[in-house]
Design an enzyme around this catalytic site. Structure first.
Site, mmCIF file in Angstrom:
data_model
loop_
_atom_site.group_PDB
_atom_site.id
_atom_site.type_symbol
_atom_site.label_atom_id
_atom_site.label_comp_id
_atom_site.label_asym_id
_atom_site.label_seq_id
_atom_site.Cartn_x
_atom_site.Cartn_y
_atom_site.Cartn_z
ATOM 1 C CG ASP A 73 -0.271 -0.199 2.522
ATOM 2 O OD1 ASP A 73 0.852 0.309 2.689
ATOM 3 O OD2 ASP A 73 -0.849 -0.867 3.397
ATOM 4 C CG ASP A 75 0.865 4.339 4.286
ATOM 5 O OD1 ASP A 75 -0.361 4.231 4.362
ATOM 6 O OD2 ASP A 75 1.658 3.389 4.479
ATOM 7 C CG ASP A 152 7.203 2.290 12.978
ATOM 8 O OD1 ASP A 152 7.654 2.882 11.965
ATOM 9 O OD2 ASP A 152 6.415 1.332 12.884
HETATM 10 P P1 ATP Z 1 3.425 -2.498 5.532
HETATM 11 O O1 ATP Z 1 4.296 -2.970 4.456
HETATM 12 O O2 ATP Z 1 2.980 -3.573 6.432
HETATM 13 O O3 ATP Z 1 2.284 -1.613 5.057
HETATM 14 P P2 ATP Z 1 4.247 -0.069 6.761
HETATM 15 O O4 ATP Z 1 5.525 0.311 7.460
HETATM 16 O O5 ATP Z 1 3.876 0.721 5.556
HETATM 17 O O6 ATP Z 1 4.368 -1.595 6.454
HETATM 18 P P3 ATP Z 1 1.748 0.811 7.843
HETATM 19 O O7 ATP Z 1 0.952 0.229 8.936
HETATM 20 O O8 ATP Z 1 1.166 0.917 6.481
HETATM 21 O O9 ATP Z 1 3.098 -0.013 7.815
HETATM 22 O O10 ATP Z 1 2.204 2.249 8.349
HETATM 23 C C1 ATP Z 1 2.701 3.270 7.488
HETATM 24 C C2 ATP Z 1 3.768 4.090 8.198
HETATM 25 O O11 ATP Z 1 3.202 4.720 9.357
HETATM 26 C C3 ATP Z 1 4.934 3.290 8.751
HETATM 27 O O12 ATP Z 1 5.898 3.034 7.768
HETATM 28 C C4 ATP Z 1 5.440 4.205 9.840
HETATM 29 O O13 ATP Z 1 6.185 5.258 9.295
HETATM 30 C C5 ATP Z 1 4.163 4.765 10.398
HETATM 31 N N1 ATP Z 1 3.659 3.945 11.517
HETATM 32 C C6 ATP Z 1 2.817 2.900 11.462
HETATM 33 N N2 ATP Z 1 2.560 2.393 12.668
HETATM 34 C C7 ATP Z 1 3.255 3.148 13.544
HETATM 35 C C8 ATP Z 1 3.409 3.141 14.958
HETATM 36 N N3 ATP Z 1 2.784 2.237 15.703
HETATM 37 N N4 ATP Z 1 4.218 4.080 15.504
HETATM 38 C C9 ATP Z 1 4.840 5.012 14.740
HETATM 39 N N5 ATP Z 1 4.742 5.065 13.416
HETATM 40 C C10 ATP Z 1 3.966 4.157 12.804
HETATM 41 MG MG MG Z 2 2.022 0.600 4.518
#
Ligand code: ATP
Ligand code: MG
Length: 451
Positions: A73, A75, A152
């Site tokens: 996805d 963001d 994070d």
């Molecule tokens: P995935 O490939 O699973 O989507 P992702 O890192 O993109 O991994 P998401 O849940 O889509 O995970 O979150 C998007 C972004 O938001 C993360 O990359 C991070 O920068 C931020 N983020 C998500 N969860 C947290 C958290 N619990 N604390 C701080 N930042 C977060």
């Molecule tokens: Mg993501």
């Protein structure tokens, strides 16, 4: 697969960025290109830019492209507030309590747009913390640099601009990507206390991306695993999907156990595993996770009900056994045990009713599949037959005694209607079954006479 990309991730080792000295990679120095970004995400970025807002692709989208992977996805982070975003997009919904986010909906794809936020001190009215140090609200808006710090992991805080095609790094994410390190931004213990789900994210992302959890990030996890008790059961349900349904369930399960996190998600399962000195329950779980990983890779549908039926199978049998020992009939004990085990589990990970009903069906069908009768042909029409049959096959892999029954059901499904009839007929001849039916319908003639 991933390894191939590492060596050539960047032409030279990137300098380690700091907030005061960010690293900015120009177009030719990184692999993020518009061709690799979803058209909808680009549309959102462009519209925000045209309205004079800052907007960047961030998080897994940038990280995965840099690793040569396909992001699942995209963001976006912007300085527009959720209300300002909503004014620009008709297809926008504002969601979230803890974080207010804008979701821009394009058919099956949702682009998540978050306003830049900052870490904040505890007296702020917009960012509230629980006594445990956990953030319950986190809506303090901030600058791009501040937004990077509140994310994070360093590898998740890389920002791509579709305006000038640069990648910006304020926290050392590029150097960490190059060294295959997953490192929390800031003081690890504080960051886990603020949001214990970060411990699960550390394990999940390290497994999925083949990264090593950097030492200081890894160290506090096991001693603070109990922080997970502060996370709502509904949020853990969502997180558990990402842990177990995304194609890396086997390794993730092993790592969750290694870090002592698993017991705070599925305590009854953990207890059964500890009692299982022959390791059969563990092998059963691993076989189930392997099969879900295969299905995920083939993009076949997976139901979480199947996984929870597996995780809670041994706790169910234990509980039913205890109830039988207390004098309950086998059938009543099974049904009561189902309710108890599912209710107790829901205090940790809440399983929505539509899934717990399926789990119950799969469990209840096990004994009906095992003790076949001349009415067994009806089971094939049961909506959960296939899931229950898959479950039986899995059980038979861990328990030889079930092999012939699982094979019988495999052959039965493949047989012609005539073949099926004769298989069923040969069952009807079984003495055990006949005497059972008779007993129920016609009580022994002389039983009254004798009494
Ligand atoms: P995935 O490939 O699973 O989507 P992702 O890192 O993109 O991994 P998401 O849940 O889509 O995970 O979150 C998007 C972004 O938001 C993360 O990359 C991070 O920068 C931020 N983020 C998500 N969860 C947290 C958290 N619990 N604390 C701080 N930042 C977060
Ligand atoms: Mg993501």
């Amino acid at each position: 697969m991933i390894n191939k990309f590492w060596k050539n991730l960047f032409k030279k080792e990137p300098a380690r960025a700091t907030r005061s000295e960010p690293v900015v990679l120009r177009r030719n120095d990184h692999s993020v290109s518009r061709k690799l970004i979803s058209a909808n995400a680009l549309k959102v970025l462009n519209r925000l830019h045209r309205a004079n807002y800052q907007a960047y692709l961030v998080g897994g989208g940038v990280r995965d492209i840099l690793l040569g992977l396909h992001p699942k996805d995209f963001d976006i982070a912007t300085n527009a507030t959720p209300e300002e975003i909503k004014k620009l997009f008709r297809n926008c919904r504002i969601i979230g309590r803890r974080f207010r986010l804008a979701h821009i909906l394009f058919g099956r794809e949702t682009i998540e747009v978050a306003t830049f936020r900052a870490n904040h001190d505890q007296s702020s009215p917009h960012g509230q913390t629980h006594a445990s140090g956990m953030l319950v609200r986190d809506n303090v808006y901030g600058s791009l640099e501040e937004d990077a710090e509140r994310r994070d992991f360093t590898v998740n805080a890389l920002y791509y601009s579709s305006d000038d095609y640069t990648v910006r790094d304020f926290t050392g994410g590029l150097a960490d990507l190059n060294q295959r390190h997953l490192r929390l931004i800031g003081d690890p213990l504080t960051r886990y206390q603020e949001d214990p789900v970060r411990m699960l994210r550390a394990v999940r992302l390290a497994v999925k991306l083949g990264l090593t959890i950097e030492e200081n990030t890894a160290k506090p996890i096991a001693p603070n695993a109990q922080l997970l008790r502060n996370v709502s059961a509904a949020r853990l349900w969502d997180e558990s999907h990402k842990l177990f349904l995304a194609g890396h369930a086997q390794d993730t399960y092993r790592e969750l156990r290694n870090y002592g996190l698993f017991r705070y998600m599925l305590p009854a399962t953990q207890q059964s595993l500890e009692l299982d000195d022959k390791d059969t329950f563990n092998q059963f779980i691993l076989a189930a996770l392997e099969s879900t990983d295969q299905r995920a890779k083939q993009e076949k549908p997976i139901t979480p009900a199947f996984l929870y039926a597996v995780f809670l199978w041994q706790p169910l049998l234990h509980r039913a056994e205890q109830l039988v020992e207390q004098g309950m009939s086998k059938n009543d004990a099974l049904h009561k045990a189902m309710s108890q085990v599912l209710t107790e589990q829901s205090q940790f990970i809440s399983i929505p009713k539509r899934f717990s009903l399926v789990i119950r069906d799969m469990w209840a069908l096990q004994s009906r599949l095992e003790y076949r009768t001349h009415r067994s042909y009806k089971l094939l029409e049961h909506p959960k037959f296939r899931a229950a049959y898959d479950f039986l096959v899995l059980r038979s892999q861990a328990d030889e005694k079930l092999n012939s029954i699982a094979n019988w059901w495999t052959r039965y499904q493949e047989a012609s209607p005539e073949g099926q009839r004769s298989m069923i007929q040969s069952l009807s001849g079984k003495k055990k079954f006949k005497s059972k039916r008779k007993k129920r319908r016609f009580p022994k003639k002389n039983s009254k006479e004798n009494s």
